[in-house]
Design a protein around this motif. Structure first.
Motif, PDB file in Angstrom:
ATOM      1  N   LYS A   1     -66.905  23.023  50.982  1.00  0.00           N
ATOM      2  CA  LYS A   1     -67.188  24.076  49.995  1.00  0.00           C
ATOM      3  C   LYS A   1     -67.175  25.488  50.570  1.00  0.00           C
ATOM      4  O   LYS A   1     -67.249  26.469  49.825  1.00  0.00           O
ATOM      5  CB  LYS A   1     -68.538  23.815  49.324  1.00  0.00           C
ATOM      6  CG  LYS A   1     -69.716  23.816  50.277  1.00  0.00           C
ATOM      7  CD  LYS A   1     -71.017  23.505  49.515  1.00  0.00           C
ATOM      8  CE  LYS A   1     -72.214  23.511  50.461  1.00  0.00           C
ATOM      9  NZ  LYS A   1     -73.475  23.211  49.737  1.00  0.00           N
TER      10      LYS A   1
ATOM     11  N   CYS B   1     -63.771  24.432  43.679  1.00  0.00           N
ATOM     12  CA  CYS B   1     -64.368  23.145  43.327  1.00  0.00           C
ATOM     13  C   CYS B   1     -64.178  22.193  44.504  1.00  0.00           C
ATOM     14  O   CYS B   1     -63.405  22.464  45.412  1.00  0.00           O
ATOM     15  CB  CYS B   1     -63.744  22.560  42.051  1.00  0.00           C
ATOM     16  SG  CYS B   1     -61.970  22.214  42.166  1.00  0.00           S
TER      17      CYS B   1
ATOM     18  N   SER C   1     -62.947  25.490  36.844  1.00  0.00           N
ATOM     19  CA  SER C   1     -63.640  26.113  37.979  1.00  0.00           C
ATOM     20  C   SER C   1     -63.115  27.513  38.268  1.00  0.00           C
ATOM     21  O   SER C   1     -63.836  28.347  38.842  1.00  0.00           O
ATOM     22  CB  SER C   1     -63.488  25.230  39.223  1.00  0.00           C
ATOM     23  OG  SER C   1     -64.021  23.938  39.000  1.00  0.00           O
TER      24      SER C   1
END
Length: 361
Positions: A45, A59, A81
């Motif tokens: 992430k 995402c 997203s």
């Protein structure tokens, strides 16, 4: 300039032509510009810098393919997203059109550039059956958005032109200096194929042609959902090399004599251009969605889509390969990524032209 790429897949986590293009031009443009890439976080992430390009995951990692096809679920999650990044600061937002839904969060941005790698049209029905109606409809909606438009091949440019969309062709490329430095493998092959093992690559035709050429050997490099099935039907003179690293692939190409790619659908065909850079003539088939024809018409042979003619063109390429070698290499030099990056940079500088300039009268 602040340049933002939008595409879910990222090189080297996935190794398709689109992600290769963004990786190669992005790292070159980053020498003079601020380049960001909105993508799926295949590694995690956190943001990361890759050769000067800031990778921004929107995402977490998703299942990209199911049964050899891009999943609609992944496309929907990625597009949703992106909404939180729809107001990102940018002078240019270059959306790779496929998988379409990811374009819509930026549809009203005046900085929007749409890069088309293919145009499917009625092929949607072959790909999705009756559900192809929805794919075709979304593709046409995206095509009509007000944006500056790039096509990576003449094949795609002409398809867009049929809808009244004027696109500038800025093709894919090759890392010519790097290819020049890679030595040939000690293993030798008469014919080589490099690509993802999916049904559109039409490898059954190559296998049928090799049955007509029992004195030759062939290496298939790549992996994909069709690997197991294809390995069961391949003739004895065809071997599978699996998924190889870039330098290994180039090394294998340099120790081969002919590059064969019988695809029914190719948006460009970087591997064919890389084969040219290695001095190999390219043999492909005539098909309205096969942009490799544009390469093979200049540095190889285009066969009718049946085994006998494909085999004859392979044999002809073998006979003429030595006299074609220099022509193939010189052709590939024109597509060095440095040249492509400069052309793209020039296009980006004109992004703020009137929006109706991208549409044919």
């Amino acid at each position: 300039m602040e340049i933002v790429f939008v595409y879910d897949a990222v090189y080297p986590w996935t190794k398709g032509g689109v992600e290769r293009r963004l990786h190669e031009v992005g790292r070159r443009l980053s020498n003079e510009h601020n380049v960001k890439w909105l993508c799926v976080g295949w590694w995690g992430k956190e943001k990361r810098i890759q050769e000067g390009v800031e990778l921004i995951p929107v995402c977490k990692a998703q299942q990209l393919y199911s049964r050899g096809r891009r999943t609609i679920r992944e496309a929907m999650i990625f597009a949703a997203s992106l909404l939180k990044k729809s107001r990102i600061k940018a002078d240019v937002i270059d959306c790779q059109v496929f998988p379409y839904l990811s374009v819509f969060p930026f549809a009203t941005r005046k900085e929007l550039v749409l890069t088309w790698h293919e145009f499917w049209g009625d092929y949607w029905y072959e790909y999705l059956g009756k559900a192809g109606f929805f794919g075709k409809a979304v593709e046409r909606i995206v095509a009509k958005l007000k944006a500056r438009t790039i096509a990576v091949s003449e094949t795609t440019r002409k398809a867009l032109e049929s809808l009244g969309i004027r696109a500038t062709v800025i093709p894919n490329g090759v890392d010519f200096p790097r290819i020049s430095e890679i030595p040939a493998s000690s293993e030798e092959w008469d014919v080589i194929f490099v690509g993802r093992l999916i049904r559109e690559k039409n490898l059954e035709l190559l296998f049928d042609a090799m049955k007509l050429l029992p004195e030759l050997n062939c290496l298939v490099v790549g992996d994909g959902p069709e690997r197991e099935r294809l390995s069961k039907i391949a003739p004895a003179n065809v071997d599978f090399g699996g998924s190889l690293g870039y330098e290994e692939v180039i090394s294998m190409m340099k120790s081969s004599k002919v590059f064969a790619i019988p695809s029914r659908r190719e948006g460009f065909g970087i591997s064919a251009l890389e084969a040219n850079a290695c001095g190999l003539p390219v043999v492909t088939i005539r098909h309205q969605m096969n942009a490799v024809v544009e390469i093979a018409e200049k540095t190889g042979f285009v066969a009718e889509p049946h085994a006998r003619d494909f085999a004859e063109k392979i044999r002809l390429a073998l006979e003429m390969r030595r006299e074609m070698r220099e022509k193939c290499i010189n052709f590939a030099k024109n597509f060095d990524w440095e040249v492509i990056a400069r052309r793209l940079e020039e296009f980006y500088e004109g992004v703020h032209s009137p929006p109706n300039e991208g549409r044919a009268e």
